[in-house]
Design an enzyme around this catalytic site. Structure first.
Site, mmCIF file in Angstrom:
data_model
loop_
_atom_site.group_PDB
_atom_site.id
_atom_site.type_symbol
_atom_site.label_atom_id
_atom_site.label_comp_id
_atom_site.label_asym_id
_atom_site.label_seq_id
_atom_site.Cartn_x
_atom_site.Cartn_y
_atom_site.Cartn_z
ATOM 1 N N GLU A 97 40.347 51.201 22.948
ATOM 2 C CA GLU A 97 41.716 51.456 23.425
ATOM 3 C C GLU A 97 42.618 51.824 22.249
ATOM 4 O OE1 GLU A 97 43.359 48.530 26.089
ATOM 5 O OE2 GLU A 97 45.364 49.412 25.979
ATOM 6 N N ASP A 155 36.973 41.884 33.772
ATOM 7 C CA ASP A 155 37.460 41.246 32.542
ATOM 8 C C ASP A 155 37.299 39.738 32.613
ATOM 9 O OD1 ASP A 155 38.439 43.121 30.707
ATOM 10 O OD2 ASP A 155 40.314 43.378 31.814
ATOM 11 N N LYS A 214 33.596 42.108 30.766
ATOM 12 C CA LYS A 214 34.216 42.734 29.582
ATOM 13 C C LYS A 214 34.975 41.649 28.818
ATOM 14 C CE LYS A 214 37.821 45.837 29.872
ATOM 15 N NZ LYS A 214 38.939 45.157 29.171
#
Ligand code: KIV
Length: 269
Positions: free
Chosen positions: A179, A82, A110
């Protein structure tokens, strides 16, 4: 070692792939032995490792440290890292942050967002940095959402999410992560992009890959546990319990017995 081409091949073959978050070398080694396909060094480490109450305080230096540790422990998985909150707010920030985590051992970065990230995605991709875009519930924007809530619950908001996915894929995003969206939305988006692997967390069984936060699936999250979590540790015993939990998770993802209906948001659009 699994590569981005392997993930595309898995998608083409209909072979599902497993992903877990990981922050240290010993867990990374256990995941290698269990043949977990991909690892995410998530900024969830803010909560799981640092004891913070959101991902917002996590820094690029934190991500570098944990990426290097994981990479030293694992020679099997494709590794995503991330980029933390506000570390990709400008193109220069994005390039500098992504360079640091790639040099620490990540195979892909990400970012959280939507269509507005298109220029960032294309700039990183042109510079040899593969990008995964995380959409749906994006925890770095928790204060915009006003809490951790299921996203894309209506046809209109689902179509907006699909438009965001198209924009970032057109810009070069190589992987999408969804998500907390209805299972139907996870399925639609996974089918829409034949060459772009889609990973889900709380996005139903039809995404190409599944990810869980490792503490959640080992039953180490105290307090409220999200609906999409299954505790794989509960079913194990003895000294290899953690390893066996990882193996059971990988098998359940491959066989599509996880996520089951009780782990998904079944919402009619
Ligand atoms: O940081 C993280 O662990 C994540 C997962 C929830 C996908 O982004």
């Amino acid at each position: 070692m699994i590569s981005l081409s392997d993930l595309r091949k898995f998608k083409a073959e209909g072979r599902k792939f497993s992903c877990l978050t990981c922050y240290d070398a010993s867990m990374a080694k256990a995941m290698e032995i269990a043949e977990i396909d991909t690892i995410l060094i998530g900024d969830s480490l803010g909560m799981c490792i640092q004891g913070r109450d959101s991902t917002l305080p996590v820094t690029v230096e934190d991500m570098i440290y944990h990426t290097a540790a994981v990479r030293r422990g694992n020679n099997h998985a494709f590794i995503f890292t991330d980029l933390p909150f506000m570390s990709y707010a400008t193109l220069n920030d994005a390039l500098a942050s992504a360079k640091s985590v790639m040099q620490a051992g990540a195979h892909m970065v990400k970012l959280e967002g939507g269509a507005w990230l298109s220029e960032t995605v294309s700039t990183l991709t042109r510079n040899g940095i593969p990008v995964c875009v995380h959409l749906g519930l994006t925890p770095q924007s928790v204060h915009v959402f006003g809490g951790y809530k299921v996203q894309a619950r209506t046809r209109e908001t689902a179509d907006q999410l699909i438009a965001d996915c198209k924009a970032v894929v057109d810009a070069g995003a190589a992987v999408l992560l969804l998500e907390c969206v209805p299972a139907q939305v996870g399925k639609e988006i996974s089918e829409l992009f034949p060459n772009t692997p889609v990973i889900g967390i709380g996005a139903g069984v039809d995404t190409d890959g599944q990810v869980l936060v490792v503490q959640d699936m080992l039953g180490l999250t105290f307090g409220r546990v999200a609906k999409f979590v299954r505790n794989f540790m509960k079913e194990q015993s003895g000294e290899t319990a953690i390893l066996d939990a990882f193996k059971a998770y990988h098998v359940a993802v491959m066989e599509q017995s996880f996520p089951a209906k009780e782990h998904t948001f079944q919402i009619e659009l």
